[in-house]
Motif scaffolding. Structure first.
Motif, PDB file in Angstrom:
ATOM      1  N   ARG A  67      -8.240  -2.300  -5.545  1.00 55.98           N
ATOM      2  CA  ARG A  67      -8.842  -3.093  -4.158  1.00 55.98           C
ATOM      3  C   ARG A  67      -9.071  -4.629  -5.130  1.00 55.98           C
ATOM      4  N   TYR A  68      -9.422  -4.850  -6.469  1.00 61.06           N
ATOM      5  CA  TYR A  68      -8.983  -5.874  -7.329  1.00 61.06           C
ATOM      6  C   TYR A  68      -8.381  -7.258  -6.672  1.00 61.06           C
ATOM      7  N   PHE A  69      -6.641  -6.560  -6.770  1.00 63.84           N
ATOM      8  CA  PHE A  69      -5.507  -7.370  -6.740  1.00 63.84           C
ATOM      9  C   PHE A  69      -5.171  -7.384  -5.140  1.00 63.84           C
ATOM     10  N   ARG A  70      -5.748  -6.263  -4.043  1.00 65.84           N
ATOM     11  CA  ARG A  70      -5.280  -5.847  -2.560  1.00 65.84           C
ATOM     12  C   ARG A  70      -6.368  -7.362  -2.162  1.00 65.84           C
ATOM     13  N   LYS A  71      -8.043  -7.681  -2.557  1.00 65.81           N
ATOM     14  CA  LYS A  71      -8.731  -9.022  -2.737  1.00 65.81           C
ATOM     15  C   LYS A  71      -7.624  -9.975  -2.651  1.00 65.81           C
ATOM     16  N   LYS A  72      -6.490 -10.286  -4.086  1.00 59.56           N
ATOM     17  CA  LYS A  72      -6.065 -11.867  -4.166  1.00 59.56           C
ATOM     18  C   LYS A  72      -5.023 -11.328  -3.306  1.00 59.56           C
ATOM     19  N   GLU A  73      -4.531 -10.340  -3.020  1.00 64.15           N
ATOM     20  CA  GLU A  73      -2.908 -10.781  -2.212  1.00 64.15           C
ATOM     21  C   GLU A  73      -3.775 -11.215  -0.145  1.00 64.15           C
ATOM     22  N   LYS A  74      -4.986 -11.075  -0.374  1.00 66.14           N
ATOM     23  CA  LYS A  74      -5.493 -11.185   0.810  1.00 66.14           C
ATOM     24  C   LYS A  74      -5.791 -12.533   1.071  1.00 66.14           C
ATOM     25  N   ASN A  75      -6.046 -13.666   0.046  1.00 65.16           N
ATOM     26  CA  ASN A  75      -6.657 -14.889   0.153  1.00 65.16           C
ATOM     27  C   ASN A  75      -5.624 -15.605  -0.441  1.00 65.16           C
ATOM     28  N   LEU A  76      -4.266 -15.238  -0.854  1.00 66.48           N
ATOM     29  CA  LEU A  76      -3.192 -15.935  -0.984  1.00 66.48           C
ATOM     30  C   LEU A  76      -2.777 -15.917   0.708  1.00 66.48           C
ATOM     31  N   TYR A  77      -2.504 -14.881   1.405  1.00 70.57           N
ATOM     32  CA  TYR A  77      -2.139 -15.178   2.589  1.00 70.57           C
ATOM     33  C   TYR A  77      -3.126 -16.313   3.306  1.00 70.57           C
ATOM     34  N   ALA A  78      -4.131 -15.733   3.074  1.00 68.92           N
ATOM     35  CA  ALA A  78      -5.007 -17.090   3.355  1.00 68.92           C
ATOM     36  C   ALA A  78      -5.185 -18.501   3.480  1.00 68.92           C
ATOM     37  N   TYR A  79      -4.305 -18.710   2.081  1.00 67.50           N
ATOM     38  CA  TYR A  79      -4.675 -20.056   1.541  1.00 67.50           C
ATOM     39  C   TYR A  79      -3.099 -20.497   2.056  1.00 67.50           C
ATOM     40  N   SER A  80      -2.521 -20.013   2.373  1.00 66.12           N
ATOM     41  CA  SER A  80      -0.846 -20.141   2.582  1.00 66.12           C
ATOM     42  C   SER A  80      -0.719 -20.978   4.098  1.00 66.12           C
ATOM     43  N   ASN A  81       0.369 -21.650   4.545  1.00 63.90           N
ATOM     44  CA  ASN A  81      -0.158 -22.848   6.093  1.00 63.90           C
ATOM     45  C   ASN A  81       0.929 -21.661   6.436  1.00 63.90           C
ATOM     46  N   LYS A  82       2.027 -21.319   5.501  1.00 66.99           N
ATOM     47  CA  LYS A  82       2.821 -20.753   6.281  1.00 66.99           C
ATOM     48  C   LYS A  82       3.432 -19.702   4.958  1.00 66.99           C
ATOM     49  N   ILE A  83       4.600 -18.116   5.838  1.00 65.94           N
ATOM     50  CA  ILE A  83       4.669 -17.307   4.548  1.00 65.94           C
ATOM     51  C   ILE A  83       5.767 -16.791   5.141  1.00 65.94           C
ATOM     52  N   GLY A  84       7.466 -17.989   3.765  1.00 63.37           N
ATOM     53  CA  GLY A  84       8.742 -16.967   4.328  1.00 63.37           C
ATOM     54  C   GLY A  84       9.345 -16.067   4.343  1.00 63.37           C
ATOM     55  N   CYS A  85       8.672 -14.842   4.748  1.00 62.27           N
ATOM     56  CA  CYS A  85       9.863 -13.248   4.699  1.00 62.27           C
ATOM     57  C   CYS A  85      11.108 -13.216   4.665  1.00 62.27           C
ATOM     58  N   MET A  86      11.151 -12.431   3.952  1.00 62.86           N
ATOM     59  CA  MET A  86      12.506 -12.052   3.443  1.00 62.86           C
ATOM     60  C   MET A  86      13.940 -11.593   4.753  1.00 62.86           C
ATOM     61  N   SER A  87      13.086 -10.842   5.974  1.00 62.95           N
ATOM     62  CA  SER A  87      13.388 -10.734   6.211  1.00 62.95           C
ATOM     63  C   SER A  87      13.036 -10.271   7.926  1.00 62.95           C
ATOM     64  N   GLN A  88      13.310  -9.484   9.341  1.00 60.54           N
ATOM     65  CA  GLN A  88      12.321  -9.348  10.238  1.00 60.54           C
ATOM     66  C   GLN A  88      11.737  -7.796   9.471  1.00 60.54           C
ATOM     67  N   ALA A  89      12.371  -7.371   9.253  1.00 55.75           N
ATOM     68  CA  ALA A  89      11.306  -6.144   8.631  1.00 55.75           C
ATOM     69  C   ALA A  89      10.554  -5.988   7.494  1.00 55.75           C
ATOM     70  N   ASN A  90      10.661  -7.687   6.959  1.00 56.06           N
ATOM     71  CA  ASN A  90       9.015  -7.750   6.317  1.00 56.06           C
ATOM     72  C   ASN A  90       8.125  -8.266   7.144  1.00 56.06           C
ATOM     73  N   ILE A  91       8.787  -9.181   8.349  1.00 56.83           N
ATOM     74  CA  ILE A  91       7.445  -9.588   9.249  1.00 56.83           C
ATOM     75  C   ILE A  91       7.026  -8.589  10.110  1.00 56.83           C
ATOM     76  N   ASN A  92       8.079  -7.503  10.586  1.00 56.11           N
ATOM     77  CA  ASN A  92       7.495  -6.871  11.328  1.00 56.11           C
ATOM     78  C   ASN A  92       6.444  -5.492  10.140  1.00 56.11           C
ATOM     79  N   TYR A  93       6.495  -5.568   8.586  1.00 55.42           N
ATOM     80  CA  TYR A  93       5.438  -5.243   7.844  1.00 55.42           C
ATOM     81  C   TYR A  93       4.194  -5.644   7.931  1.00 55.42           C
ATOM     82  N   MET A  94       4.032  -7.330   7.251  1.00 46.16           N
ATOM     83  CA  MET A  94       3.150  -8.003   7.533  1.00 46.16           C
ATOM     84  C   MET A  94       2.201  -7.613   9.059  1.00 46.16           C
ATOM     85  N   HIS A  95       2.581  -7.381  10.140  1.00 47.74           N
ATOM     86  CA  HIS A  95       2.238  -7.103  12.020  1.00 47.74           C
ATOM     87  C   HIS A  95       1.164  -6.190  11.447  1.00 47.74           C
ATOM     88  N   ASN A  96       1.842  -4.950  11.013  1.00 45.75           N
ATOM     89  CA  ASN A  96       1.278  -4.122  10.694  1.00 45.75           C
ATOM     90  C   ASN A  96      -0.111  -3.450   9.934  1.00 45.75           C
TER      91      ASN A  96
END
Length: 414
Positions: free
Chosen positions: A154-183
């Motif tokens: 839960r500690y690391f999951r909260k850190k992960e969410k905050n990392l996404y929040a403070y990122s203006n843009k998230i560059g994913c390696m492939s379409q599957a990564n984007i799909n995963y983030m969406h889901n």
């Protein structure tokens, strides 16, 4: 622009070759001022120092041990990173105002640094998503969402969410990564996500002759008359070592193929014990080679191997694919079913894919790649695919385009 790059990769010059130095050289070539934090682990017994290498400022920040250590020490080091990085910036770059912050996962603990630089400088923050943690640790059974390790998760999951929040843009390696983030991270604004793949600055491909191939193979005790399938890189839980050993065992019955494993990591001892006990005659294990020697060995091999544990639910996209493509090699990937690396390989026409829970399918793909005409065809398309899709110029332009649009974007917390 003044660009700050945050990483846990240890390097002292942009002349070194890896995913990040290749990309940073492209930024330097285009006239940007580079500031880098590239930490050095405590076990190396080197104090913090600021290097100036051809105008590039590289802060060698002393941190705890991170690589090839136990999970507890790695976890403590990860938790301390954000405070250490922030202190380093305030001490060594106090008067620099940054326009762009580049960083990658792992780790996920850069939030304090990102928040500070966004508030102070109005910096644009660009995350290169190379790893999805802590879910990858859950997939491999290292962390659990219930039980004694749930609080750590839960500690690391909260850190992960905050990392996404403070990122203006998230560059994913492939379409599957984007799909995963969406889901699985639907709170992340879809406009934040784009494809920014692993990329390198391709070196001129040097074809070596038959005589040189024979000499290299003789030097390492590798058969001259067999098709050599080489795996090079980390040997750990993510690679599915038990499955790899099953493939080696099954390959003992094959007359024309040879498996060559080059690497190190937490799974090396288990693999080495297997080799010592079973003495396979159709495979060889080499612990580690310097980069130039490894590249030489790759050029003397026929097919590049990629392994990922079948349990992964996150779509990994191993960077070692690029070293095979750079040499114009066909690829055989044996992975989980959630990554799209197999689709990329087969759609790109430069190799084969099978699931990493079927030894039979691995052997079937291996047999198909014994055909030299097919390997030559795949090898041609491998190099072509690299140059058209995974060159640093593409990643550089993707990031620059994102920064150029920043005035049109309103950053929300999620």
């Amino acid at each position: 622009m003044n660009i700050l790059f945050l990483t846990i990769i240890d390097f002292e010059s942009l002349e070194e070759k890896n995913l990040y130095t290749d990309l940073l050289r492209e930024f330097k070539k285009n006239g940007h001022a580079l500031y880098i934090i590239s930490p050095v682990e405590r076990k190396k017994k080197i104090h913090t120092q600021l290097l100036d290498v051809d105008g590039v400022k590289i802060l060698k920040l002393k941190i705890g041990n991170f690589q090839k250590t136990n999970f507890i020490e790695k976890g403590i080091t990860t938790c301390l990173l954000e405070s250490q990085f922030l202190k380093g910036i305030k001490k060594y770059f106090p008067n620099v105002r940054f326009d762009l912050i580049l960083y990658s996962t792992p780790p996920i603990t850069f939030i304090k640094t990102l928040r500070f630089l966004r508030n102070r400088d109005g910096a644009y923050t660009y995350l290169m998503l190379k790893d999805i943690f802590p879910q990858n640790a859950v997939d491999l059974g290292v962390l659990k969402t219930q039980g004694i390790t749930k609080w750590l998760y839960r500690y690391f999951r909260k850190k992960e969410k905050n990392l996404y929040a403070y990122s203006n843009k998230i560059g994913c390696m492939s379409q599957a990564n984007i799909n995963y983030m969406h889901n699985f991270n639907p709170f992340v604004n879809r406009n934040k996500l784009e494809i920014c793949p692993n990329s390198i600055e391709p070196e001129t491909m040097k074809v070596i002759g038959y005589q040189e191939i024979c000499e290299i193979r003789k030097h390492y005790g590798i058969p001259i008359d067999k098709v050599v399938f080489i795996y090079g890189g980390n040997l750990g839980e993510p690679q599915g070592i038990p499955f790899l050993m099953q493939c080696i065992e099954a390959n003992e019955k094959e007359m024309d193929s040879f498996l060559l494993i080059v690497g190190d990591g937490t799974g090396y001892l288990k693999l080495n014990k297997y080799f010592q006990e079973r003495l396979p005659y159709n495979a060889k294990l080499i612990k580690f080679l310097p980069s130039d020697q490894y590249k030489e060995l790759v050029k003397a091999s026929d097919v590049g191997l990629i392994f990922l544990d079948y349990r992964f639910t996150i779509p990994n996209f191993p960077s070692r694919l690029l070293s095979y493509l750079e040499c114009g090699m066909p690829v055989l990937a044996s992975t989980d079913k959630n990554t799209d690396i197999g689709k990329v390989i087969e759609d790109g026409g430069f190799g084969k894919w099978c699931s990493s829970d079927s030894v039979e399918d691995f052997i079937r793909c291996e047999r198909e790649l014994l055909n030299k005409e097919l390997r030559d065809q795949y090898g041609f398309f491998a190099r072509k695919y690299l140059e058209e899709n995974y060159s640093v110029e593409i990643s550089y332009q993707t990031i620059i385009n994102a920064v150029g649009r920043k005035s049109c974007l309103k950053t929300k917390r999620y």
